[in-house]
Write an enzyme that holds these catalytic residues in place. Structure first.
Site, PDB file in Angstrom:
ATOM      1  N   LYS A 196       0.924  -1.107  -0.029  1.00  0.00           N
ATOM      2  CA  LYS A 196      -0.140   0.159   0.056  1.00  0.00           C
ATOM      3  C   LYS A 196       0.819   1.248  -0.004  1.00  0.00           C
ATOM      4  CE  LYS A 196      -3.851   2.191   2.391  1.00  0.00           C
ATOM      5  NZ  LYS A 196      -4.477   2.390   3.820  1.00  0.00           N
ATOM      6  N   LYS A 249      -2.305  -1.697  -3.597  1.00  0.00           N
ATOM      7  CA  LYS A 249      -2.801  -0.354  -3.936  1.00  0.00           C
ATOM      8  C   LYS A 249      -1.964   0.866  -3.874  1.00  0.00           C
ATOM      9  CE  LYS A 249      -6.504   2.042  -1.050  1.00  0.00           C
ATOM     10  NZ  LYS A 249      -7.134   2.044   0.536  1.00  0.00           N
TER      11      LYS A 249
HETATM   12 ZN    ZN Z   1      -5.309   3.647   7.955  1.00  0.00          ZN
END
Ligand code: ZN
Length: 326
Positions: A196, A249
């Site tokens: 992420k 992501k």
């Molecule tokens: Zn968070």
């Protein structure tokens, strides 16, 4: 391979049926997970200005939206909660009567077959908006793990089918796995937000989830967008700690990361088509600059072609409808 004029690649492009027959990538409704925001601060569904067509739902009204998604063939929803109370340790995140715990019960009792996956992170629940708890102004990794795993456990106890930790603390997948197993949930899968990135593409989401950090940024725990080998290390660690599904992501600016992860690991791979990716298309389409349907399908096909097995997208129900009426 013989060259032109024996080989003519246009032969297989000459009509729709031939193109369908040889298409290498096909989107299907069951590729998708649909994210939903549930707020305790509203009394009726509320439009999110920066994400046209997407709403914050109440605990009651979210059931209808989950049902709508299920009926067009979307197999799973991903829940984000906005509590009415926030504090330094995100108490509402692991409250049995918290907003997500209530929403899980409502959705599972009305639409029992849809998979309910929950986002597990403290940032929507802490008054400082960071994803873990603080020691002075530093996000303190190891004590945060305990709260994050308590949050995951309480979601599963409320009836969720899977948890998706998105906090990017080191060691959280292992901590969650251990606590779930100790409580008898050995069969509950984890989908880790493994790679992420700290990204500008999350801005519309911050309005939706009311989770902006009150000071600083998330660069001490989310990844640097310049790195791909580091993403592979993150994924590797999550696999070692027991994740069942890995995730990259955002998706669109990170297709190379998706591609590398797909080639290197044999776990199901999810990609999150994030709020900024959604809102850019919506804004351009509203101005008449692009054909929304065409661009959405092209982007999502690109994410799948890069290697995603699962796509988390705000477009999910719309795409399922388009695919059904093809
Ligand atoms: Zn968070």
């Amino acid at each position: 391979m013989s060259a032109f004029p024996i080989t003519r690649l246009r032969r297989l492009r000459q009509n729709e049926m031939l193109r369908e027959l040889v298409a290498e990538t096909q989107l299907a409704p069951n590729d998708f997970i649909y994210p939903l925001f549930i707020s305790e601060e509203i009394s009726k569904p509320q439009e999110i200005t920066a994400m046209p067509g997407i709403k914050q739902w109440t605990v009651k009204s979210v059931v209808k939206e989950a049902k709508r998604a299920y009926e067009v063939g979307i197999p799973a929803v991903l829940l984000f909660g906005i509590p009415s109370k926030k504090d330094g340790v995100g108490s509402e995140a692991y409250n049995k009567k918290g907003v997500i715990q209530k929403a899980i019960r409502e959705i599972k009792s009305s639409v029992p077959n849809i998979l309910v996956i929950t986002d597990v992170c403290l940032c929507e629940y802490t008054d400082h908006g960071h994803c873990g708890i603080l020691k002075n102004t530093i996000v303190d990794n190891d004590p945060s793990l305990e709260l994050i795993s308590q949050m995951a456990l309480s979601h599963i106890q409320a009836g969720a089918d899977m948890v998706a930790p998105s906090d990017m603390m080191d060691g959280r997948v292992g901590a969650i796995r251990k606590l779930l197993d100790q409580n008898g949930f050995v069969d509950t899968p984890i989908m880790a937000y493994s790679a992420k990135y700290a990204s500008g593409f999350y801005s519309p989401f911050r309005e939706a989830a009311q989770s902006s950090p009150q000071f600083g940024d998330r660069k001490t725990y989310q990844m640097d967008s310049r790195n791909v080998r580091e993403a592979l290390r993150e994924i590797e660690l999550d696999i070692e700690e027991g994740t069942d599904i890995i995730m990259v992501k955002p998706a669109l600016a990170y297709l190379d990361v998706i591609y590398r992860a797909k080639n290197q690991y044999n776990l199901p791979l999810a990609a999150y088509n994030v709020s900024g990716e959604y809102s850019m298309i919506k804004a351009a389409a509203k101005n008449g600059w692009i054909d929304e349907k065409r661009i959405v399908m092209e982007v999502l096909t690109g994410i799948k072609r890069a290697g995603a097995d699962i796509i988390i997208s705000y477009f999910a129900p719309q795409v399922a409808e388009w695919l059904q009426n093809k």
